[in-house]
Write an enzyme that holds these catalytic residues in place. Structure first.
Site, PDB file in Angstrom:
ATOM      1  N   SER A 125       0.830  -1.211   0.000  1.00  0.00           N
ATOM      2  CA  SER A 125       0.000   0.000   0.000  1.00  0.00           C
ATOM      3  C   SER A 125       0.856   1.249   0.000  1.00  0.00           C
ATOM      4  O   SER A 125       1.969   1.264   0.559  1.00  0.00           O
ATOM      5  CB  SER A 125      -0.859  -0.040   1.265  1.00  0.00           C
ATOM      6  OG  SER A 125      -1.449   1.206   1.507  1.00  0.00           O
ATOM      7  N   TYR A 150      -2.397  -0.668  11.031  1.00  0.00           N
ATOM      8  CA  TYR A 150      -2.603  -1.319   9.726  1.00  0.00           C
ATOM      9  C   TYR A 150      -1.428  -1.009   8.794  1.00  0.00           C
ATOM     10  O   TYR A 150      -0.850  -1.908   8.171  1.00  0.00           O
ATOM     11  CB  TYR A 150      -3.926  -0.854   9.079  1.00  0.00           C
ATOM     12  CG  TYR A 150      -3.963  -1.166   7.604  1.00  0.00           C
ATOM     13  CD1 TYR A 150      -4.190  -2.473   7.163  1.00  0.00           C
ATOM     14  CD2 TYR A 150      -3.702  -0.178   6.646  1.00  0.00           C
ATOM     15  CE1 TYR A 150      -4.174  -2.770   5.798  1.00  0.00           C
ATOM     16  CE2 TYR A 150      -3.686  -0.472   5.295  1.00  0.00           C
ATOM     17  CZ  TYR A 150      -3.920  -1.771   4.877  1.00  0.00           C
ATOM     18  OH  TYR A 150      -3.885  -2.058   3.533  1.00  0.00           O
ATOM     19  N   LYS A 154       1.696  -3.455   6.904  1.00  0.00           N
ATOM     20  CA  LYS A 154       2.105  -3.524   5.489  1.00  0.00           C
ATOM     21  C   LYS A 154       3.612  -3.288   5.376  1.00  0.00           C
ATOM     22  O   LYS A 154       4.319  -3.988   4.641  1.00  0.00           O
ATOM     23  CB  LYS A 154       1.348  -2.485   4.656  1.00  0.00           C
ATOM     24  CG  LYS A 154      -0.120  -2.784   4.486  1.00  0.00           C
ATOM     25  CD  LYS A 154      -0.368  -3.859   3.431  1.00  0.00           C
ATOM     26  CE  LYS A 154      -1.589  -4.681   3.737  1.00  0.00           C
ATOM     27  NZ  LYS A 154      -1.831  -5.802   2.865  1.00  0.00           N
TER      28      LYS A 154
HETATM   29  P1  NAD Z   1     -10.993  -7.142   1.437  1.00  0.00           P
HETATM   30  O1  NAD Z   1     -11.248  -7.083   2.896  1.00  0.00           O
HETATM   31  O2  NAD Z   1     -12.146  -6.995   0.523  1.00  0.00           O
HETATM   32  O3  NAD Z   1     -10.213  -8.487   1.063  1.00  0.00           O
HETATM   33  C1  NAD Z   1      -9.332  -9.124   1.967  1.00  0.00           C
HETATM   34  C2  NAD Z   1      -9.733 -10.574   2.024  1.00  0.00           C
HETATM   35  O4  NAD Z   1      -8.857 -11.269   2.913  1.00  0.00           O
HETATM   36  C3  NAD Z   1     -11.166 -10.792   2.546  1.00  0.00           C
HETATM   37  O5  NAD Z   1     -11.855 -11.597   1.631  1.00  0.00           O
HETATM   38  C4  NAD Z   1     -10.967 -11.483   3.891  1.00  0.00           C
HETATM   39  O6  NAD Z   1     -12.023 -12.381   4.163  1.00  0.00           O
HETATM   40  C5  NAD Z   1      -9.623 -12.178   3.671  1.00  0.00           C
HETATM   41  N1  NAD Z   1      -8.862 -12.450   4.898  1.00  0.00           N
HETATM   42  C6  NAD Z   1      -8.519 -11.587   5.886  1.00  0.00           C
HETATM   43  N2  NAD Z   1      -7.796 -12.210   6.822  1.00  0.00           N
HETATM   44  C7  NAD Z   1      -7.665 -13.500   6.424  1.00  0.00           C
HETATM   45  C8  NAD Z   1      -7.036 -14.635   6.984  1.00  0.00           C
HETATM   46  N3  NAD Z   1      -6.412 -14.579   8.159  1.00  0.00           N
HETATM   47  N4  NAD Z   1      -7.076 -15.807   6.287  1.00  0.00           N
HETATM   48  C9  NAD Z   1      -7.721 -15.889   5.115  1.00  0.00           C
HETATM   49  N5  NAD Z   1      -8.360 -14.834   4.550  1.00  0.00           N
HETATM   50  C10 NAD Z   1      -8.329 -13.659   5.200  1.00  0.00           C
HETATM   51  O7  NAD Z   1      -9.893  -6.025   1.118  1.00  0.00           O
HETATM   52  P2  NAD Z   1      -9.344  -5.522  -0.288  1.00  0.00           P
HETATM   53  O8  NAD Z   1      -9.706  -4.090  -0.406  1.00  0.00           O
HETATM   54  O9  NAD Z   1      -9.714  -6.467  -1.349  1.00  0.00           O
HETATM   55  O10 NAD Z   1      -7.784  -5.579  -0.006  1.00  0.00           O
HETATM   56  C11 NAD Z   1      -6.978  -6.654  -0.452  1.00  0.00           C
HETATM   57  C12 NAD Z   1      -5.541  -6.392  -0.043  1.00  0.00           C
HETATM   58  O11 NAD Z   1      -5.093  -5.158  -0.593  1.00  0.00           O
HETATM   59  C13 NAD Z   1      -5.356  -6.253   1.470  1.00  0.00           C
HETATM   60  O12 NAD Z   1      -4.122  -6.871   1.803  1.00  0.00           O
HETATM   61  C14 NAD Z   1      -5.273  -4.774   1.698  1.00  0.00           C
HETATM   62  O13 NAD Z   1      -4.514  -4.468   2.834  1.00  0.00           O
HETATM   63  C15 NAD Z   1      -4.553  -4.331   0.421  1.00  0.00           C
HETATM   64  N6  NAD Z   1      -4.808  -2.938   0.069  1.00  0.00           N
HETATM   65  C16 NAD Z   1      -6.094  -2.513  -0.057  1.00  0.00           C
HETATM   66  C17 NAD Z   1      -6.340  -1.179  -0.380  1.00  0.00           C
HETATM   67  C18 NAD Z   1      -7.744  -0.660  -0.483  1.00  0.00           C
HETATM   68  O14 NAD Z   1      -7.936   0.556  -0.397  1.00  0.00           O
HETATM   69  N7  NAD Z   1      -8.750  -1.495  -0.699  1.00  0.00           N
HETATM   70  C19 NAD Z   1      -5.263  -0.301  -0.602  1.00  0.00           C
HETATM   71  C20 NAD Z   1      -3.956  -0.797  -0.474  1.00  0.00           C
HETATM   72  C21 NAD Z   1      -3.741  -2.125  -0.143  1.00  0.00           C
HETATM   73  C1  WQD Z   2      -9.533   9.371   0.831  1.00  0.00           C
HETATM   74  C2  WQD Z   2      -9.753  10.864   1.063  1.00  0.00           C
HETATM   75  C3  WQD Z   2     -10.074  11.440   3.374  1.00  0.00           C
HETATM   76  C4  WQD Z   2     -13.841   9.209   3.812  1.00  0.00           C
HETATM   77  C5  WQD Z   2      -6.853   4.488   3.077  1.00  0.00           C
HETATM   78  C6  WQD Z   2      -5.770   3.815   3.863  1.00  0.00           C
HETATM   79  C7  WQD Z   2      -4.678   3.355   2.951  1.00  0.00           C
HETATM   80  C8  WQD Z   2      -5.233   2.501   1.811  1.00  0.00           C
HETATM   81  C9  WQD Z   2      -6.399   3.142   1.134  1.00  0.00           C
HETATM   82  C10 WQD Z   2      -5.085   0.225   2.360  1.00  0.00           C
HETATM   83  C11 WQD Z   2      -9.011  11.414   2.280  1.00  0.00           C
HETATM   84  C12 WQD Z   2     -11.343  11.715   2.582  1.00  0.00           C
HETATM   85  C13 WQD Z   2     -12.686   9.788   3.325  1.00  0.00           C
HETATM   86  C14 WQD Z   2     -14.925  10.071   4.173  1.00  0.00           C
HETATM   87  C15 WQD Z   2     -13.611  11.962   3.501  1.00  0.00           C
HETATM   88  N1  WQD Z   2      -5.745   1.269   2.284  1.00  0.00           N
HETATM   89  N2  WQD Z   2     -12.581  11.144   3.169  1.00  0.00           N
HETATM   90  N3  WQD Z   2     -14.774  11.415   3.998  1.00  0.00           N
HETATM   91  O1  WQD Z   2      -7.159   7.564   3.709  1.00  0.00           O
HETATM   92  O2  WQD Z   2      -6.231   7.800   1.366  1.00  0.00           O
HETATM   93  O3  WQD Z   2      -6.295   5.602   2.403  1.00  0.00           O
HETATM   94  O4  WQD Z   2      -7.364   3.569   2.108  1.00  0.00           O
HETATM   95  O5  WQD Z   2      -3.896   0.078   2.285  1.00  0.00           O
HETATM   96  O6  WQD Z   2      -3.779   2.662   3.738  1.00  0.00           O
HETATM   97  O7  WQD Z   2      -5.254   4.743   4.812  1.00  0.00           O
HETATM   98  O8  WQD Z   2      -8.400   6.611   1.702  1.00  0.00           O
HETATM   99  O9  WQD Z   2     -10.747   6.537   1.003  1.00  0.00           O
HETATM  100  O10 WQD Z   2     -10.228   6.654   3.462  1.00  0.00           O
HETATM  101  O11 WQD Z   2      -9.797   8.653   2.040  1.00  0.00           O
HETATM  102  O12 WQD Z   2     -13.532  13.197   3.377  1.00  0.00           O
HETATM  103  O13 WQD Z   2     -15.982   9.614   4.657  1.00  0.00           O
HETATM  104  O14 WQD Z   2     -11.160  11.074   1.347  1.00  0.00           O
HETATM  105  O15 WQD Z   2      -9.877  12.424   4.356  1.00  0.00           O
HETATM  106  O16 WQD Z   2      -8.624  12.732   1.957  1.00  0.00           O
HETATM  107  P1  WQD Z   2      -6.982   7.013   2.364  1.00  0.00           P
HETATM  108  P2  WQD Z   2      -9.867   7.034   2.074  1.00  0.00           P
END
Ligand code: NAD
Ligand code: WQD
Length: 339
Positions: A125, A150, A154
């Site tokens: 991330s 969190y 990562k």
């Molecule tokens: P999500 O919660 O939809 O998917 C994660 C999946 O992992 C879920 O299906 C959950 O059931 C499964 N899971 C969690 N813990 C587990 C365990 N111990 N064993 C087996 N399965 C498990 O989230 P997502 O948005 O699809 O994110 C996927 C990956 O990408 C995550 O690692 C997240 O940290 C990373 N990521 C997400 C974002 C985002 O904004 N969505 C941004 C950057 C990184």
């Molecule tokens: C985006 C923008 C908020 C919600 C997070 C995690 C990051 C990654 C992605 C996994 C910001 C604003 C948000 C709301 C708002 N996840 N906001 N009202 O914070 O960039 O990243 O998700 O790795 O680690 O920190 O994403 O979608 O929460 O926010 O005004 O109800 O929207 O302040 O500027 P963020 P976000």
């Protein structure tokens, strides 16, 4: 390379990765404990592709079970998406997050090592950069201090995989640093299905649009950005998923630990999102400006040219398409995967 295991493959990103891999001719095996997802997402991926997925309900903390699956399915590479990802919850329950994400990853890596599967593509991330001194962010920027447990999980998981490669160069480690994934598959059949009140901007906006939530809380309008609201690099989840396929396609030519930003390179503010959503979807988004959310930074966006140069990956979708597709998914599935 043919048989690919996706941990967390039933989730938002994993299900889109599964679909793109199937469409590209790979065999997809999903391992997920369904703690934040539904098997329905995988059924819909099968429906959309006309292909099947081998699904195992299990926890990555269960090393022996993971090992069995790796052997039985003759897995060649793992895409590791499984994690808990709610930033606010991680502040309240750090042990849960460190256990699930870190111990879970150690368990997965041990299982892989024991059976000799040494190719891993990791869902990292942009949070690992912390608050960058300048933008756009390139992969050689120093890692920063994440503002919550969190984010630390990562950052630590990246370090664990890097150390593993140092100890045994047969490991191939691809760290994909996602910026802000939004959007949904064009079919409107798979998308993001958060449990409870969404933490992230886009699902919050679509739930306001559909009338489930009264208005959007805009967290701060006094940031150093063009309109004072936070700027992020939003990326379409299908483009993001295709980045994983490119990483697998190129695995043979990659060596060592490779880091890629997956992003579009464009920064948009919260109000840009609101206005563009209203324009392309013809729906009004009520909002109120409120104080800053703790831990938020003002602006982040990436330089994603390394992924283009090395993997031949580019994004096909701009902001308007991302917001149209997010809305189609929400409109067609007001209660997510619950019928
Ligand atoms: P999500 O919660 O939809 O998917 C994660 C999946 O992992 C879920 O299906 C959950 O059931 C499964 N899971 C969690 N813990 C587990 C365990 N111990 N064993 C087996 N399965 C498990 O989230 P997502 O948005 O699809 O994110 C996927 C990956 O990408 C995550 O690692 C997240 O940290 C990373 N990521 C997400 C974002 C985002 O904004 N969505 C941004 C950057 C990184
Ligand atoms: C985006 C923008 C908020 C919600 C997070 C995690 C990051 C990654 C992605 C996994 C910001 C604003 C948000 C709301 C708002 N996840 N906001 N009202 O914070 O960039 O990243 O998700 O790795 O680690 O920190 O994403 O979608 O929460 O926010 O005004 O109800 O929207 O302040 O500027 P963020 P976000």
């Amino acid at each position: 390379m043919k048989n690919i295991l996706i941990t967390g493959g039933a989730g938002f990103i994993g299900s889109h990765v599964a679909l793109e891999l199937l469409d590209s001719g790979y065999n997809v095996i999903v391992y997920d404990n369904l703690s934040n997802s539904s098997e329905e997402s995988l059924k819909r991926v099968e429906e959309l592709t006309g292909l099947s997925i081998s699904f195992y309900k299990g926890d990555i903390l269960d090393t022996n079970h993971v090992k069995e699956v790796l052997e039985k399915e003759k897995i060649e590479a793992v895409i590791h998406c499984a994690a808990l990802k709610a930033v606010g919850e991680s502040v309240k329950k750090p042990l849960l997050y460190y256990h699930n994400n870190i111990t879970g990853t150690l368990s997965l890596l041990s299982a892989m090592e024991e059976v000799g599967v040494k190719n891993i593509i990791f869902s990292s991330s942009a949070t690992v950069y912390g608050d960058p001194e300048t933008v756009p962010i390139t992969e050689d920027f120093p890692k920063g201090a994440p503002t919550n447990p969190y984010g630390w999980t990562k950052s630590m998981m990246e370090q664990i995989m890097t150390d593993l490669h140092t100890a045994d160069p047969n490991w191939k480690v691809i760290l994909l640093r996602y910026f802000n994934p939004i959007g949904a598959h064009k079919s409107g059949r798979i998308g993001e299905d958060p449990k409870g009140i969404p933490n992230n901007l886009l699902p919050y906006v679509t739930q306001v649009a559909i009338g489930k939530l009264p208005y959007l809380h805009v967290y701060g309008d006094d940031y150093d950005t063009h309109d004072g609201t936070g700027v992020r690099d939003y990326i379409h989840v299908v483009d993001l998923a295709k980045g994983h396929v490119k990483a697998i396609d190129n695995l043979d030519k990659l060596t060592g630990v490779e880091i890629f930003n997956l992003a579009t390179g464009h920064g948009y503010s919260v109000l840009d999102i609101v206005k563009t959503f209203e324009k392309v979807n013809g729906v009004k988004i009520e909002y109120k400006i409120e104080g800053r959310r703790e831990g938020d930074i003002d602006e982040t966006y990436a330089d994603a040219s390394k992924a283009e140069k090395v993997l031949g990956w580019i994004c096909d979708n701009g902001l308007e398409e991302m917001l149209e597709d997010s809305w189609r998914w929400q409109k067609n599935n007001p209660n997510g995967y619950e019928e």
